[in-house]
Design an enzyme around this catalytic site. Sequence first.
Site, short mmCIF file in Angstrom:
data_model
loop_
_atom_site.label_atom_id
_atom_site.label_comp_id
_atom_site.label_asym_id
_atom_site.label_seq_id
_atom_site.Cartn_x
_atom_site.Cartn_y
_atom_site.Cartn_z
N TYR A 162 0.86 -1.19 0.00
CA TYR A 162 0.00 0.00 0.00
C TYR A 162 0.89 1.22 0.00
O TYR A 162 1.86 1.30 0.77
CB TYR A 162 -0.88 -0.02 1.26
CG TYR A 162 -1.74 1.21 1.44
CD1 TYR A 162 -2.88 1.41 0.66
CD2 TYR A 162 -1.43 2.16 2.42
CE1 TYR A 162 -3.67 2.54 0.85
CE2 TYR A 162 -2.22 3.28 2.61
CZ TYR A 162 -3.34 3.47 1.82
OH TYR A 162 -4.13 4.57 2.00
N ASP A 257 9.39 2.61 -0.83
CA ASP A 257 8.43 3.34 -0.01
C ASP A 257 8.76 3.01 1.45
O ASP A 257 8.39 1.94 1.96
CB ASP A 257 7.01 2.91 -0.38
CG ASP A 257 5.96 3.58 0.50
OD1 ASP A 257 6.34 4.22 1.51
OD2 ASP A 257 4.76 3.45 0.18
N LYS A 285 5.29 9.38 8.33
CA LYS A 285 5.15 8.89 9.71
C LYS A 285 6.23 9.45 10.64
O LYS A 285 6.14 10.60 11.04
CB LYS A 285 5.09 7.35 9.71
CG LYS A 285 3.89 6.84 8.88
CD LYS A 285 3.54 5.42 9.10
CE LYS A 285 2.48 4.90 8.15
NZ LYS A 285 1.12 5.08 8.58
N1 HOZ Z 1 -1.84 4.11 6.55
C1 HOZ Z 1 -2.32 3.58 7.79
C2 HOZ Z 1 -2.41 2.12 7.80
N2 HOZ Z 1 -1.42 1.39 7.16
C3 HOZ Z 1 -3.66 4.11 8.18
C4 HOZ Z 1 -3.61 5.45 8.76
C5 HOZ Z 1 -4.84 5.81 9.60
O1 HOZ Z 1 -5.91 5.32 9.34
O2 HOZ Z 1 -4.70 6.58 10.54
#
Ligand code: HOZ
Length: 446
Positions: A162, A257, A285
């Site tokens: 993802y 990524d 992040k």
């Molecule tokens: N990208 C996050 C999970 N892999 C989700 C971020 C969120 O929902 O806060």
Amino acid sequence: MTNAETILPSDHDQTTMNIDLTKSQAAFERAKRLIPGGVNSPARAFGAVGGHPLFIERAQGAYLHDLDGNRFIDYIGSWGPMILGHAEPSVIEAIVQAAQKGTSYGAPTENESRIAELILKAFPSMQRVRLVSSGTEATMSAIRVARGFTGRDRIIKFSGCYHGHVDSLLVSAGSAAATLGVPDSPGVTPGTSQDTIVLNYNDCQSLRETLHQQGTSIAAVILEPVVGNMGTVIPTSEFLTTLREETRNHGVVLIFDEVMTGFRVAYGGAQEIFGVQPDMTTLGKIVGGGLPLAAYGGRAEIMDQVMPAGKVYQAGTLSGNPLATAAGAKTLELLASDPPYEYLETLGKRLGDGLLAAARDHGIDAQMQRVGSMMTLFFNPNPVVDWPSADRSNRKLFAKYFWGLIQRGVYMPCSQFEALFFSRKHTLEDIDRTIQAARDFFQKNA
Ligand code: HOZ
């Protein structure tokens, strides 16, 4: 692509729980009337485990506190950023000091160069870096730059990886897209997705064949160098070597990524651990220290295509925002001056071994897949190497396990297909309490 069993909110009866969640429930009912599905990002909706999400009132160190006054040992860490723990005093102080000078200028600041220097030092494969506001923006921009640089249209991604909700990457996607059984989103046009080739992770042969047959039309290969978004999946060294050699041979841009893995599995991300240098890297992040900041960068000849150095357009009013750069730079400085990675490895090993033993001692087929402080306990009889093997995991058992641990004061990611993260504020006692909670759950539910 998926054999997801549908788990409905009603599949989990929260009224039988031994903790009070009534304020969260009321908050969710209100949010549902205002916000699609009651959440601002689908991974938070508890769609894979049933029931309603917990609404958080505050977080401190290793703990989340919900509206009903329950305290949980936190294993999502805001889905990755909170490696220093919640509300780290010096990060908060940096944000407060920055806010007192104004929250956004739309003009350059020295702090942007300060964090850029920290990033380039941590990731020697990058010679230039551009700051953006989210991981999605970082991957979207990296793809555009790779296309501009090569003059080619097509990209390769891997099923179950993802890379944010970029149209061209929202094909066979992991994270909540896989969790909720919609790996190919409505709204992504056939015209967009036809330029995306999807292969299986760790499959060297199809990668070689595809590049051999179509290499001259392919701009980039993008992957999570340790996958977090189908649960934790580790690349084989043959896969990484093949990726590096074959993309180089065919003039294809290799994009790592590292939104999840950057500053997480090591200060210099997965590329530091595996010793493989991509052409471009995306970060998010941890790099923002819990505020909205992300980045993409790479070799100078590629990044110098970005406007205004070059002609590939990419922009953002809040890019390099002073609060976000203050939080991010302080976080990176703390990680560099007092690296927590050995401590995280010690705790990670204890937690990983402990959770796996707790499951197997009660006759449950399970796999523990871990790199440092990022891991997944798969309820799966076999190791998970790609999306088809991840997809064979026992989702119903995962849902029970999730709620079993919530009742015991432990907050795990609410999907089998998300990685667990913890922070340097977690203690051995937190880890042992978590293992004991899992043992207790398995004993009562085996
Ligand atoms: N990208 C996050 C999970 N892999 C989700 C971020 C969120 O929902 O806060």
